[in-house]
Enzyme design. Structure first.
Site, PDB file in Angstrom:
ATOM      1  N   SER A 129     -15.782  -5.764  16.127  1.00 27.98           N
ATOM      2  CA  SER A 129     -14.343  -5.824  16.368  1.00 27.98           C
ATOM      3  C   SER A 129     -13.913  -5.059  17.622  1.00 27.98           C
ATOM      4  CB  SER A 129     -13.561  -5.301  15.156  1.00 27.98           C
ATOM      5  OG  SER A 129     -13.765  -3.909  14.987  1.00 27.98           O
ATOM      6  N   LYS A 165     -10.525   2.138  15.824  1.00 27.34           N
ATOM      7  CA  LYS A 165      -9.491   1.243  16.338  1.00 27.34           C
ATOM      8  C   LYS A 165      -8.702   1.919  17.458  1.00 27.34           C
ATOM      9  CE  LYS A 165     -10.328  -2.120  13.509  1.00 27.34           C
ATOM     10  NZ  LYS A 165     -10.955  -3.346  14.037  1.00 27.34           N
TER      11      LYS A 165
END
Length: 206
Positions: A129, A165
């Site tokens: 990701s 993230k």
């Protein structure tokens, strides 16, 4: 704990003086020219030399993107430090990946850390990701903190899962972004917490 006489004996007199000046002006950092005047030396290159020596000897750490953002270390750091590695695992309610025993201790050169080594931890990235910047298997060096700025890459807990993230905020909402555009941004859950900020990425090319 203050720097002792024994450790100060390892320093040039100008370096001893420079440490005191830097400590006293840490809330309003001086320029190289102002440090030159305070030290009463001939040029800013002399100041730069002593600053680099303080970094090399483990007494000073500076932010590479902002040299006036620095920290004075009360005890010189050893050239090699062992950093705890933790797993990116599910944490349970109110859990943290930094609880419990580390799964490994990784030797790292202290000089590559631009913050105190006691705040450092390592996790290994999982999944795609955060590609292309962070790949699965890369070693991530984080600085323990619960605070982060817009755009910081954070190691965090969200819905009982540990994630890496990029964090953005809109009003009071935390929005977690991936670098891989196949993964859309999403709003953080109620259990969201920041474990630390990503400071270095050690690529695993195996």
């Amino acid at each position: 704990m203050l720097i002792t006489l024994a450790t100060m004996k390892k320093l040039h007199p100008n370096q001893e003086k420079l440490i005191h000046i830097l400590r006293e002006s840490i809330d309003d950092p001086l320029t190289m020219f102002e440090l030159m005047e305070e030290l009463d030396v001939a040029s800013t290159s002399v100041v730069h030399h002593h600053v680099k020596q303080l970094e090399k000897k483990g007494f000073l750490k500076r932010n590479p993107s902002n040299p006036r953002d620095y920290q004075i270390l009360e005890d010189p750091e050893k050239p090699i430090t062992y950093i705890n590695q933790y797993g990116l695992a599910e944490c349970g309610p109110n859990g943290t990946i930094l609880d419990g025993s580390p799964i490994d201790r990784i030797p790292i050169a202290s000089r590559i850390l631009k913050f105190p080594t006691e705040k450092a931890f390592i996790v290994v990235a999982k999944g795609d990701s955060m590609e292309p910047r962070i790949s699965s298997g890369d070693f991530i060096i984080g600085e323990k903190t619960t605070l982060a700025n817009d755009g910081d890459i954070v190691v965090c807990v969200n819905e009982e899962k540990a994630l890496i993230k990029q964090l953005y905020r809109k009003d009071t909402v935390n929005i977690l972004h991936s670098f891989n555009t196949a993964y859309p941004p999403f709003i953080s859950a109620e259990d969201f917490k920041i474990e630390g900020i990503v400071r270095s990425i050690l690529k695993n090319n195996i």
